[in-house]
Write a protein that holds these residues in place. Sequence first.
Motif, PDB file in Angstrom:
ATOM      1  N   ALA A  45       0.825  -1.237   0.012  1.00 16.51           N
ATOM      2  CA  ALA A  45      -0.029   0.041  -0.099  1.00 16.51           C
ATOM      3  C   ALA A  45       0.792   1.286  -0.121  1.00 16.51           C
ATOM      4  N   ILE A  46       1.721   1.270   0.921  1.00 12.76           N
ATOM      5  CA  ILE A  46       2.680   2.420   0.806  1.00 12.76           C
ATOM      6  C   ILE A  46       3.433   2.476  -0.513  1.00 12.76           C
ATOM      7  N   LYS A  47       3.957   1.611  -1.241  1.00 11.93           N
ATOM      8  CA  LYS A  47       4.687   1.697  -2.441  1.00 11.93           C
ATOM      9  C   LYS A  47       3.716   2.113  -3.421  1.00 11.93           C
ATOM     10  N   SER A  48       2.511   1.744  -3.757  1.00 16.84           N
ATOM     11  CA  SER A  48       1.852   1.737  -4.624  1.00 16.84           C
ATOM     12  C   SER A  48       0.553   2.911  -4.671  1.00 16.84           C
ATOM     13  N   ARG A  49       1.017   3.704  -3.426  1.00 14.58           N
ATOM     14  CA  ARG A  49      -0.219   4.746  -3.432  1.00 14.58           C
ATOM     15  C   ARG A  49       0.556   5.833  -4.317  1.00 14.58           C
ATOM     16  N   ARG A  50      -0.282   6.774  -5.025  1.00 16.89           N
ATOM     17  CA  ARG A  50      -0.076   7.894  -5.657  1.00 16.89           C
ATOM     18  C   ARG A  50      -1.170   9.057  -5.426  1.00 16.89           C
TER      19      ARG A  50
ATOM     20  N   ILE B 146      -3.744  11.147  -6.518  1.00 15.78           N
ATOM     21  CA  ILE B 146      -4.864  11.062  -7.421  1.00 15.78           C
ATOM     22  C   ILE B 146      -5.666  12.427  -7.546  1.00 15.78           C
ATOM     23  N   ARG B 147      -5.574  13.075  -8.731  1.00 15.69           N
ATOM     24  CA  ARG B 147      -6.413  14.317  -8.789  1.00 15.69           C
ATOM     25  C   ARG B 147      -7.669  14.274  -9.687  1.00 15.69           C
ATOM     26  N   ARG B 148      -7.968  13.304 -10.399  1.00 17.17           N
ATOM     27  CA  ARG B 148      -9.005  13.020 -11.117  1.00 17.17           C
ATOM     28  C   ARG B 148      -9.942  11.667 -10.507  1.00 17.17           C
ATOM     29  N   TYR B 149     -11.052  12.249 -10.522  1.00 17.12           N
ATOM     30  CA  TYR B 149     -12.148  11.010 -10.131  1.00 17.12           C
ATOM     31  C   TYR B 149     -13.142  10.922 -10.993  1.00 17.12           C
ATOM     32  N   GLN B 150     -13.751   9.505 -10.453  1.00 17.94           N
ATOM     33  CA  GLN B 150     -14.994   9.237 -11.227  1.00 17.94           C
ATOM     34  C   GLN B 150     -16.172  10.027 -10.428  1.00 17.94           C
ATOM     35  N   PRO B 151     -17.138  10.335 -10.729  1.00 16.32           N
ATOM     36  CA  PRO B 151     -18.372  10.870 -10.265  1.00 16.32           C
ATOM     37  C   PRO B 151     -19.154  10.046  -9.283  1.00 16.32           C
ATOM     38  N   THR B 152     -18.675   8.853  -9.242  1.00 15.59           N
ATOM     39  CA  THR B 152     -19.539   7.908  -8.595  1.00 15.59           C
ATOM     40  C   THR B 152     -19.278   7.969  -7.060  1.00 15.59           C
ATOM     41  N   PRO B 153     -20.715   8.197  -6.476  1.00 14.39           N
ATOM     42  CA  PRO B 153     -20.338   8.146  -4.955  1.00 14.39           C
ATOM     43  C   PRO B 153     -19.821   7.338  -4.191  1.00 14.39           C
ATOM     44  N   VAL B 154     -19.189   7.812  -2.876  1.00 10.95           N
ATOM     45  CA  VAL B 154     -18.319   6.911  -2.001  1.00 10.95           C
ATOM     46  C   VAL B 154     -19.212   6.795  -0.996  1.00 10.95           C
ATOM     47  N   ASP B 155     -19.306   5.320  -0.464  1.00  9.66           N
ATOM     48  CA  ASP B 155     -20.618   5.046   0.470  1.00  9.66           C
ATOM     49  C   ASP B 155     -19.844   5.333   1.750  1.00  9.66           C
TER      50      ASP B 155
ATOM     51  N   HIS C  74      -6.470   4.027  -0.184  1.00 14.26           N
ATOM     52  CA  HIS C  74      -5.980   3.412  -1.216  1.00 14.26           C
ATOM     53  C   HIS C  74      -6.011   1.718  -1.201  1.00 14.26           C
ATOM     54  N   SER C  75      -6.233   1.220   0.138  1.00 10.92           N
ATOM     55  CA  SER C  75      -6.226  -0.178   0.104  1.00 10.92           C
ATOM     56  C   SER C  75      -7.614  -0.659  -0.399  1.00 10.92           C
ATOM     57  N   ILE C  76      -8.573   0.299  -0.446  1.00  6.24           N
ATOM     58  CA  ILE C  76      -9.846  -0.030  -0.706  1.00  6.24           C
ATOM     59  C   ILE C  76     -10.123   0.814  -2.067  1.00  6.24           C
ATOM     60  N   GLY C  77      -9.287   0.984  -2.706  1.00  4.36           N
ATOM     61  CA  GLY C  77      -9.456   1.192  -4.439  1.00  4.36           C
ATOM     62  C   GLY C  77      -9.889   2.800  -4.369  1.00  4.36           C
ATOM     63  N   LEU C  78      -9.849   3.518  -3.193  1.00  2.35           N
ATOM     64  CA  LEU C  78     -10.139   5.161  -3.107  1.00  2.35           C
ATOM     65  C   LEU C  78      -8.820   5.905  -3.502  1.00  2.35           C
ATOM     66  N   GLY C  79      -8.946   6.822  -4.351  1.00  2.65           N
ATOM     67  CA  GLY C  79      -7.804   7.704  -4.296  1.00  2.65           C
ATOM     68  C   GLY C  79      -8.014   9.059  -3.867  1.00  2.65           C
TER      69      GLY C  79
ATOM     70  N   LYS D 277      -8.583   6.788 -13.675  1.00  2.00           N
ATOM     71  CA  LYS D 277      -7.611   5.844 -14.033  1.00  2.00           C
ATOM     72  C   LYS D 277      -6.687   5.506 -13.015  1.00  2.00           C
ATOM     73  N   GLU D 278      -6.123   4.275 -13.373  1.00  2.00           N
ATOM     74  CA  GLU D 278      -5.094   3.708 -12.360  1.00  2.00           C
ATOM     75  C   GLU D 278      -3.811   4.285 -12.736  1.00  2.00           C
ATOM     76  N   VAL D 279      -3.106   5.219 -11.898  1.00  2.00           N
ATOM     77  CA  VAL D 279      -1.588   5.696 -11.916  1.00  2.00           C
ATOM     78  C   VAL D 279      -0.850   4.604 -11.587  1.00  2.00           C
ATOM     79  N   THR D 280       0.010   4.272 -12.719  1.00  2.00           N
ATOM     80  CA  THR D 280       0.981   3.400 -12.533  1.00  2.00           C
ATOM     81  C   THR D 280       2.619   3.802 -12.344  1.00  2.00           C
ATOM     82  N   SER D 281       2.693   4.989 -13.301  1.00  2.00           N
ATOM     83  CA  SER D 281       4.115   5.360 -13.176  1.00  2.00           C
ATOM     84  C   SER D 281       4.625   5.893 -11.554  1.00  2.00           C
TER      85      SER D 281
END
Length: 191
Positions: free
Chosen positions: A6-11, A13-22, A125-130, A165-169
């Motif tokens: 989680a520490i290493k793969s977090r980036r 994120i400045r663009r989000y889907q409009p989908t609500p977060v519960d 990040h661990s639950i897929g939120l940016g 989108k997923e940030v990989t770099s």
Amino acid sequence: MEVLEAIKSRRSIRRYQPTPVDEKAIELVLEAARWAPSWANTQCWRFIVVRNTSIKDKLAETLRSARPDGKNIATEAVRKAPVVIVACAELKKSGYYHGEPTTDKGDWYMFDVALAMQNLILAAHSIGLGTVHVGAFDAQEGAKILRVPSGIVVVEMTPVGIPQKEVTSPTPRKELSQFVYYDRYGSTSPD
Ligand SMILES: Cc1cc2nc3c(=O)[nH]c(=O)nc-3n(C[C@H](O)[C@H](O)[C@H](O)COP(=O)(O)O)c2cc1C
């Protein structure tokens, strides 16, 4: 997700889907913040969960930067993310003993809030939120918008949402040899 992963793969994120977060997801990330360590367990942090569109708009207007145009690249993220979490701190708790600062650093609220916010961000990040730590904004203006009482300061905020989108770099980092010393400051070899 494993902690180091989680520490290493977090980036940021400045663009989000409009989908609500519960609400459950927000509760989970706040729970992660809750378990952060703090000075003498003083837990000076306070969090404001903002879903209100007009308050998010007003918060976005407070963002600044040191760039020549003064623009903060997280401005639209704060405006458009489904949720913004604002971290505040109660002053004169962290680093204080009987009302007096214990160390030459004075109030340690920035440190404790940072620990809590990083827990929150890694949990997200661990639950897929940016998320993105946002520190460059007019915090006093933010306090007015959020009706924060005296004795409490606004420290930082993060938008929360599903990344567009997923940030990989990876964002570059210094090598360990550039900031780790042994026995004495500046000594770069362990022997
Ligand atoms: C205390 C702090 C304040 C920050 N403030 C901002 C900000 O105001 N706007 C922004 O776009 N990013 C901000 N960032 C995000 C950093 O630019 C980002 O973490 C850094 O470039 C490393 O990229 P990464 O998070 O993708 O690893 C901040 C980060 C930290 C830790």
